[in-house]
Design a protein around this motif. Sequence first.
Motif, PDB file in Angstrom:
ATOM      1  N   SER A 251      -8.751  -1.275  -0.973  1.00 29.19           N
ATOM      2  CA  SER A 251      -9.544  -0.398  -1.829  1.00 29.19           C
ATOM      3  C   SER A 251      -9.199   1.065  -1.571  1.00 29.19           C
ATOM      4  O   SER A 251      -9.032   1.851  -2.523  1.00 29.19           O
ATOM      5  CB  SER A 251     -11.030  -0.649  -1.574  1.00 29.19           C
ATOM      6  OG  SER A 251     -11.820   0.241  -2.324  1.00 29.19           O
ATOM      7  N   MET A 252      -9.083   1.464  -0.306  1.00 30.54           N
ATOM      8  CA  MET A 252      -8.724   2.834   0.043  1.00 30.54           C
ATOM      9  C   MET A 252      -7.346   3.179  -0.507  1.00 30.54           C
ATOM     10  O   MET A 252      -7.143   4.231  -1.119  1.00 30.54           O
ATOM     11  CB  MET A 252      -8.742   3.002   1.563  1.00 30.54           C
ATOM     12  CG  MET A 252      -8.323   4.390   2.070  1.00 30.54           C
ATOM     13  SD  MET A 252      -6.513   4.683   2.246  1.00 30.54           S
ATOM     14  CE  MET A 252      -6.103   3.569   3.605  1.00 30.54           C
ATOM     15  N   GLY A 258      -3.339   4.622  -6.639  1.00 31.24           N
ATOM     16  CA  GLY A 258      -3.346   4.002  -7.959  1.00 31.24           C
ATOM     17  C   GLY A 258      -2.690   2.644  -8.041  1.00 31.24           C
ATOM     18  O   GLY A 258      -2.468   2.129  -9.142  1.00 31.24           O
ATOM     19  N   ALA A 259      -2.362   2.023  -6.908  1.00 31.00           N
ATOM     20  CA  ALA A 259      -1.747   0.692  -6.894  1.00 31.00           C
ATOM     21  C   ALA A 259      -2.124   0.010  -5.587  1.00 31.00           C
ATOM     22  O   ALA A 259      -2.422   0.670  -4.594  1.00 31.00           O
ATOM     23  CB  ALA A 259      -0.230   0.792  -7.015  1.00 31.00           C
ATOM     24  N   THR A 260      -2.140  -1.316  -5.603  1.00 30.19           N
ATOM     25  CA  THR A 260      -2.408  -2.046  -4.372  1.00 30.19           C
ATOM     26  C   THR A 260      -1.232  -1.870  -3.411  1.00 30.19           C
ATOM     27  O   THR A 260      -0.120  -1.557  -3.842  1.00 30.19           O
ATOM     28  CB  THR A 260      -2.610  -3.539  -4.667  1.00 30.19           C
ATOM     29  OG1 THR A 260      -1.435  -4.058  -5.306  1.00 30.19           O
ATOM     30  CG2 THR A 260      -3.828  -3.771  -5.549  1.00 30.19           C
ATOM     31  N   PRO A 261      -1.441  -2.068  -2.112  1.00 27.63           N
ATOM     32  CA  PRO A 261      -0.366  -1.845  -1.139  1.00 27.63           C
ATOM     33  C   PRO A 261       0.922  -2.595  -1.439  1.00 27.63           C
ATOM     34  O   PRO A 261       2.013  -2.010  -1.405  1.00 27.63           O
ATOM     35  CB  PRO A 261      -0.992  -2.313   0.178  1.00 27.63           C
ATOM     36  CG  PRO A 261      -2.455  -2.121  -0.011  1.00 27.63           C
ATOM     37  CD  PRO A 261      -2.715  -2.427  -1.449  1.00 27.63           C
ATOM     38  N   ALA A 262       0.825  -3.893  -1.727  1.00 36.00           N
ATOM     39  CA  ALA A 262       2.038  -4.690  -1.943  1.00 36.00           C
ATOM     40  C   ALA A 262       2.804  -4.235  -3.182  1.00 36.00           C
ATOM     41  O   ALA A 262       4.036  -4.204  -3.182  1.00 36.00           O
ATOM     42  CB  ALA A 262       1.679  -6.167  -2.069  1.00 36.00           C
ATOM     43  N   ARG A 263       2.098  -3.874  -4.238  1.00 37.84           N
ATOM     44  CA  ARG A 263       2.780  -3.427  -5.458  1.00 37.84           C
ATOM     45  C   ARG A 263       3.418  -2.056  -5.279  1.00 37.84           C
ATOM     46  O   ARG A 263       4.480  -1.784  -5.829  1.00 37.84           O
ATOM     47  CB  ARG A 263       1.796  -3.395  -6.634  1.00 37.84           C
ATOM     48  CG  ARG A 263       1.397  -4.756  -7.144  1.00 37.84           C
ATOM     49  CD  ARG A 263       0.594  -4.657  -8.424  1.00 37.84           C
ATOM     50  NE  ARG A 263       0.232  -5.965  -8.909  1.00 37.84           N
ATOM     51  CZ  ARG A 263       1.027  -6.751  -9.631  1.00 37.84           C
ATOM     52  NH1 ARG A 263       2.242  -6.333  -9.944  1.00 37.84           N
ATOM     53  NH2 ARG A 263       0.638  -7.942 -10.028  1.00 37.84           N
ATOM     54  N   TYR A 264       2.777  -1.203  -4.499  1.00 37.42           N
ATOM     55  CA  TYR A 264       3.255   0.172  -4.389  1.00 37.42           C
ATOM     56  C   TYR A 264       4.629   0.266  -3.755  1.00 37.42           C
ATOM     57  O   TYR A 264       5.454   1.081  -4.151  1.00 37.42           O
ATOM     58  CB  TYR A 264       2.263   1.004  -3.569  1.00 37.42           C
ATOM     59  CG  TYR A 264       2.629   2.472  -3.554  1.00 37.42           C
ATOM     60  CD1 TYR A 264       2.242   3.315  -4.589  1.00 37.42           C
ATOM     61  CD2 TYR A 264       3.390   3.012  -2.517  1.00 37.42           C
ATOM     62  CE1 TYR A 264       2.590   4.650  -4.594  1.00 37.42           C
ATOM     63  CE2 TYR A 264       3.741   4.345  -2.521  1.00 37.42           C
ATOM     64  CZ  TYR A 264       3.338   5.153  -3.557  1.00 37.42           C
ATOM     65  OH  TYR A 264       3.700   6.473  -3.563  1.00 37.42           O
ATOM     66  N   VAL A 265       4.908  -0.555  -2.749  1.00 30.67           N
ATOM     67  CA  VAL A 265       6.160  -0.413  -2.008  1.00 30.67           C
ATOM     68  C   VAL A 265       7.307  -1.233  -2.574  1.00 30.67           C
ATOM     69  O   VAL A 265       8.400  -1.197  -2.039  1.00 30.67           O
ATOM     70  CB  VAL A 265       5.979  -0.786  -0.519  1.00 30.67           C
ATOM     71  CG1 VAL A 265       5.011   0.155   0.148  1.00 30.67           C
ATOM     72  CG2 VAL A 265       5.540  -2.224  -0.375  1.00 30.67           C
TER      73      VAL A 265
END
Length: 276
Positions: A251-252, A258-265
Motif C-alpha cells: 500500500s505504501m 503509482g504501481a505495486t512493487p512487483a509491477r514497478y521494477v
Amino acid sequence: MIDLSRETSFLCQFDPDQTNTPGIALHVDSERQAMELPFHQHRKGQLVIALHGVVTCRVPDGLWMVPPRSGVWIPGGVAHSNRVTRGGRLCFLFVEPGIIEMPSHSCTLSISPLLRELVLRLADIPVNDLPVKGATDNPIGRLVSVLLEELVHMPAERLHLPLPNDPRLIRISEALISAPDDRRTLKEWASGLAMSERTLARLIQRDTGLTFSRWRQQLHLIVAIRHLAEGMSVQRVSEEIGYQSVNAFISMFKKLLGATPARYVITPGDNRSLNE
C-alpha cells in the motif's frame, strides 16, 4: 558494449570532456558482481539510464535510485558515484553544457521508450564518428538532435533521498541505511543524542526538507526498489525494511509510486510472472 566487471578501470579513466560533441553514450553491463565507480566529476552533464537491475547514484547531499525505465540526471561539475547491482545493464549519456535546458540540480527522470532506444542507438556509434557541436546536417547529427529534444521533456520522479549534513543526523542516516528495519522512534533517537524530540524534529526538517517519518519512508522506498530489482520477493523485502504486514508495504509503495512493487521494477518488454 562494456563489461563493467572487467572494465571498471576503463570507465574510471574515460573522459567525456575530451570532445565537445553534443552527446556521447556508453552501454555498460555488470554481469558477475555489483560494481561501484568512485566519486568523480566532469564538465558534461550525465544521464544514467538503468536498462536492467538498479543503479544507485550518490552526490554529496543526496542519494538517487535508478530502477528500470528511469534515469538520473547529474549536472556537469557535480561530484557523484554510481553503484550497479549484479546483473545490471545501463547506459551513460554525456551532454555538452549549454546544448539544452536541463535541471541545474540532480534528479530522477522517467525515461520514454523512444529516448531509451535513441540512447542505445547512440551507444553503438564510435566516438570518432560523432558530430561536433552544432553539426546536424548528417544522420548521426540528426539522431543526437532528436535525442536531446526528447530528453528535455522527461518528467521528474520521486526517487531521491536527501542526505543530511549535520554530524548528529549523519549518524542516524548511516544507521538506517545500514539497517532499514530499525524501527526506533524519533523520541528514542533524540534520547540517544541527548536532545529533545522537538529539537531533533526541527533539525531533520531543516537539513533534509522532510519530516523524520517521511524521510525514513523515502529511505524504505529506495531500499525496496534495489532489493526488488535484485530478485528479492515482495514478502522478503517488506520484512527487510521492517514492515509487519506485506499488505501495508504494498500500500505504501503503490501510494508513492503509482504501481505495486512487483509491477514497478519490471523492465519494459519483460514478460516475467509477477511475484505479488
